[in-house]
Design a protein around this motif. Structure first.
Motif, PDB file in Angstrom:
ATOM      1  N   LEU A   1       0.809  -1.210   0.000  1.00  0.00           N
ATOM      2  CA  LEU A   1       0.000   0.000   0.000  1.00  0.00           C
ATOM      3  C   LEU A   1       0.842   1.259   0.000  1.00  0.00           C
ATOM      4  O   LEU A   1       0.425   2.291  -0.522  1.00  0.00           O
ATOM      5  CB  LEU A   1      -0.923  -0.005   1.225  1.00  0.00           C
ATOM      6  CG  LEU A   1      -1.825  -1.236   1.389  1.00  0.00           C
ATOM      7  CD1 LEU A   1      -2.652  -1.117   2.660  1.00  0.00           C
ATOM      8  CD2 LEU A   1      -2.728  -1.405   0.178  1.00  0.00           C
ATOM      9  N   ALA A   2       2.023   1.201   0.617  1.00  0.00           N
ATOM     10  CA  ALA A   2       2.904   2.369   0.676  1.00  0.00           C
ATOM     11  C   ALA A   2       4.312   1.905   1.004  1.00  0.00           C
ATOM     12  O   ALA A   2       4.506   0.869   1.651  1.00  0.00           O
ATOM     13  CB  ALA A   2       2.415   3.367   1.721  1.00  0.00           C
ATOM     14  N   ASP A   3       5.311   2.696   0.539  1.00  0.00           N
ATOM     15  CA  ASP A   3       6.708   2.352   0.775  1.00  0.00           C
ATOM     16  C   ASP A   3       7.521   3.647   0.879  1.00  0.00           C
ATOM     17  O   ASP A   3       7.358   4.545   0.043  1.00  0.00           O
ATOM     18  CB  ASP A   3       7.253   1.472  -0.337  1.00  0.00           C
ATOM     19  CG  ASP A   3       8.606   0.889   0.011  1.00  0.00           C
ATOM     20  OD1 ASP A   3       8.645  -0.282   0.405  1.00  0.00           O
ATOM     21  OD2 ASP A   3       9.605   1.612  -0.118  1.00  0.00           O
ATOM     22  N   SER A   4       8.364   3.720   1.904  1.00  0.00           N
ATOM     23  CA  SER A   4       9.106   4.960   2.134  1.00  0.00           C
ATOM     24  C   SER A   4      10.210   5.196   1.113  1.00  0.00           C
ATOM     25  O   SER A   4      10.675   6.319   0.951  1.00  0.00           O
ATOM     26  CB  SER A   4       9.719   4.933   3.540  1.00  0.00           C
ATOM     27  OG  SER A   4      10.656   3.879   3.658  1.00  0.00           O
ATOM     28  N   ASP A   5      10.655   4.141   0.396  1.00  0.00           N
ATOM     29  CA  ASP A   5      11.775   4.283  -0.537  1.00  0.00           C
ATOM     30  C   ASP A   5      11.360   4.287  -2.004  1.00  0.00           C
ATOM     31  O   ASP A   5      12.151   4.654  -2.868  1.00  0.00           O
ATOM     32  CB  ASP A   5      12.779   3.145  -0.305  1.00  0.00           C
ATOM     33  CG  ASP A   5      13.577   3.353   0.970  1.00  0.00           C
ATOM     34  OD1 ASP A   5      13.225   4.252   1.744  1.00  0.00           O
ATOM     35  OD2 ASP A   5      14.538   2.597   1.185  1.00  0.00           O
ATOM     36  N   LEU A   6      10.147   3.838  -2.295  1.00  0.00           N
ATOM     37  CA  LEU A   6       9.727   3.725  -3.680  1.00  0.00           C
ATOM     38  C   LEU A   6       8.390   4.435  -3.903  1.00  0.00           C
ATOM     39  O   LEU A   6       7.524   4.443  -3.023  1.00  0.00           O
ATOM     40  CB  LEU A   6       9.572   2.238  -4.073  1.00  0.00           C
ATOM     41  CG  LEU A   6      10.843   1.380  -3.966  1.00  0.00           C
ATOM     42  CD1 LEU A   6      10.495  -0.083  -4.195  1.00  0.00           C
ATOM     43  CD2 LEU A   6      11.899   1.849  -4.965  1.00  0.00           C
ATOM     44  N   ASP A   7       8.228   5.020  -5.064  1.00  0.00           N
ATOM     45  CA  ASP A   7       6.970   5.692  -5.382  1.00  0.00           C
ATOM     46  C   ASP A   7       6.004   4.756  -6.107  1.00  0.00           C
ATOM     47  O   ASP A   7       4.809   4.754  -5.848  1.00  0.00           O
ATOM     48  CB  ASP A   7       7.234   6.935  -6.240  1.00  0.00           C
ATOM     49  CG  ASP A   7       7.924   8.026  -5.412  1.00  0.00           C
ATOM     50  OD1 ASP A   7       7.590   8.161  -4.225  1.00  0.00           O
ATOM     51  OD2 ASP A   7       8.787   8.720  -5.975  1.00  0.00           O
TER      52      ASP A   7
END
Length: 428
Positions: free
Chosen positions: A85-91
């Motif tokens: 759902l979300a990732d701090s390193d990838l868009d």
């Protein structure tokens, strides 16, 4: 013959110390890994608390990562279906493969939390993954940091342990060489067996002490990190965190004080101030100091002692009364009682502390005087016990050449009887 025995001893010592150093470094390295996992889980819990799940998660995750986390740390939010759902390193999270079969994710969904170590194809490095189910149970938050293997921690610790091993080996061989000049082979064998026994006792003691200290230290560190990262937004939460830290520090202080007390009692050369101690006054002070605890547990406490004096240490006598009466209060029930009685016979002073509490099972009565042994671990820790109280009582009685005996019946109560001879301290 003696040189042969000395060489054998040196070889055995070298082997034992080497194995001990390697095993210790492995165990300590493993403990460091688990401490790291515990710390990461605390951070994941704080992040879960901070996220607004009805708002865009990608922006929130990147903002949190940039504000409070190291650049090598990666955060990922994974749905229950395994979709990222979300990732701090990838868009472009839509391009990421489904994570449902990842070990840490499966464990988090099944047990609430999990961890794993492996090579990340997307990050091109070995990582430690820690995952935990969110508070609402609808997703999994995963944190990862660079990690090779447990041997990295071992390599940090091993040089220090090897230095200690060399020092211990030199000292041991020197002592063994001197001793071998004065004793025969059978005596040397007996002493070696005694040394091994004492070594085992010390290892168990330090292992238990480390285990007892690990929990409060981990807790204190977790709450301190949360405070430093400003996750306690309101004053009530901040005060709650600080109170929890103070409680754990008090527990550690009590534990360290008890450990030092046992060490002083075991050291026959330890300096102890002796004086004429009025046992009735000491008993009265202890009963009064424990009154708040007794009132909270709804247990009545009474003490009976005539004009009896003993050449002893005031602090040791206070510790003896304190531990016996406090135990009677802890392992009791509302409406119960604890009664302390002191009287003097021809050759000894006798101290009896009885209660009508939960009692002690026959199989546990032999072990209650062992260090860190608890009959009821949950009740003892809840009441702030260190598991050393009765061991201290036994050591104090032994210091004066006395002994302590126990009679108990489950559901009926317990009675401890301490006998201290008037002949003085046993310094054998």
């Amino acid at each position: 013959m003696k040189n042969f025995i000395l060489m054998r001893i040196a070889a055995i010592l070298l082997l034992a110390l080497t194995l001990s150093s390697v095993i210790s470094s492995f165990l300590l390295g493993r403990n460091m890994l688990h401490d790291k996992i515990d710390s990461m889980l605390e951070t994941v819990s704080a992040i879960d608390y901070s996220l607004q799940y009805d708002q865009p998660l990608q922006e929130q995750l990147k903002a949190l990562h940039g504000a409070v986390l190291h650049e090598d740390t990666r955060l990922t939010i994974i749905g229950k279906d395994g979709a990222v759902l979300a990732d701090s390193d990838l868009d472009g999270v839509d391009t990421l493969e489904n994570h449902l079969e990842r070990k840490e994710v499966k464990d988090a969904l099944a047990k609430g939390s999990g961890y794993a170590t492996r090579y990340s194809q997307s990050m091109e490095k070995h990582l430690l993954y820690v995952a935990a189910l969110t508070g609402d149970g609808n997703a999994v938050i995963r944190m990862s940091v660079p990690y090779n293997n447990i041997f990295d921690y071992m390599l940090i610790l091993l040089p220090l342990l090897l230095v200690g091993m060399v020092v211990a080996f030199v000292i041991s061989v020197t002592i063994a060489a001197r001793v071998s000049n004065h004793i025969e082979s059978d005596e040397m064998k007996l002493r070696m067996e005694q040394m091994e026994k004492e070594k085992k006792i010390r290892q168990e003691f330090f292992s238990n002490a480390s285990h007892e200290l690990k929990t409060p230290i981990t807790s204190v560190r977790g709450y301190a990190e949360l405070l430093c990262q400003d996750f306690a937004q309101d004053e009530n939460t901040r005060k709650d965190f600080l109170n929890r830290i103070l409680k754990e520090v008090e527990h550690m202080t009590s534990l360290i004080d008890d450990i030092l007390m046992i060490s002083r009692l075991e050291s026959k050369d330890a300096e102890v101030t002796l004086s004429k101690v009025r046992l009735d006054k000491v008993l009265q002070e202890v009963v009064e100091s424990l009154s708040p605890q007794a009132d909270e547990c709804q247990v009545s406490v009474s003490g009976e002692c005539g004009d009896i004096s003993l050449q002893a240490s005031v602090q040791q006598m206070r510790e003896l009364f304190q531990n016996l009466i406090s135990n009677g209060i802890k392992y009791n029930h509302p409406g119960g009682y604890v009664r302390a009685k002191v009287w003097q016979e021809k050759e000894a002073v006798l101290i009896e502390v009885s209660d009508n509490g939960v009692g002690i099972a026959p199989e546990d009565q032999e072990r209650v005087f062992e260090r860190f042994f608890r009959v009821d671990k949950g009740r003892s820790r809840k009441m702030g016990g260190t598991g050393l109280g009765l061991s201290i009582v036994k050591h104090i009685a032994g210091y004066y050449g006395g002994r302590v005996t126990l009679t108990s019946e489950p559901g009926v109560g317990s009675k401890f009887l301490v006998e201290i001879p008037l002949s003085g301290i046993n310094k054998k």
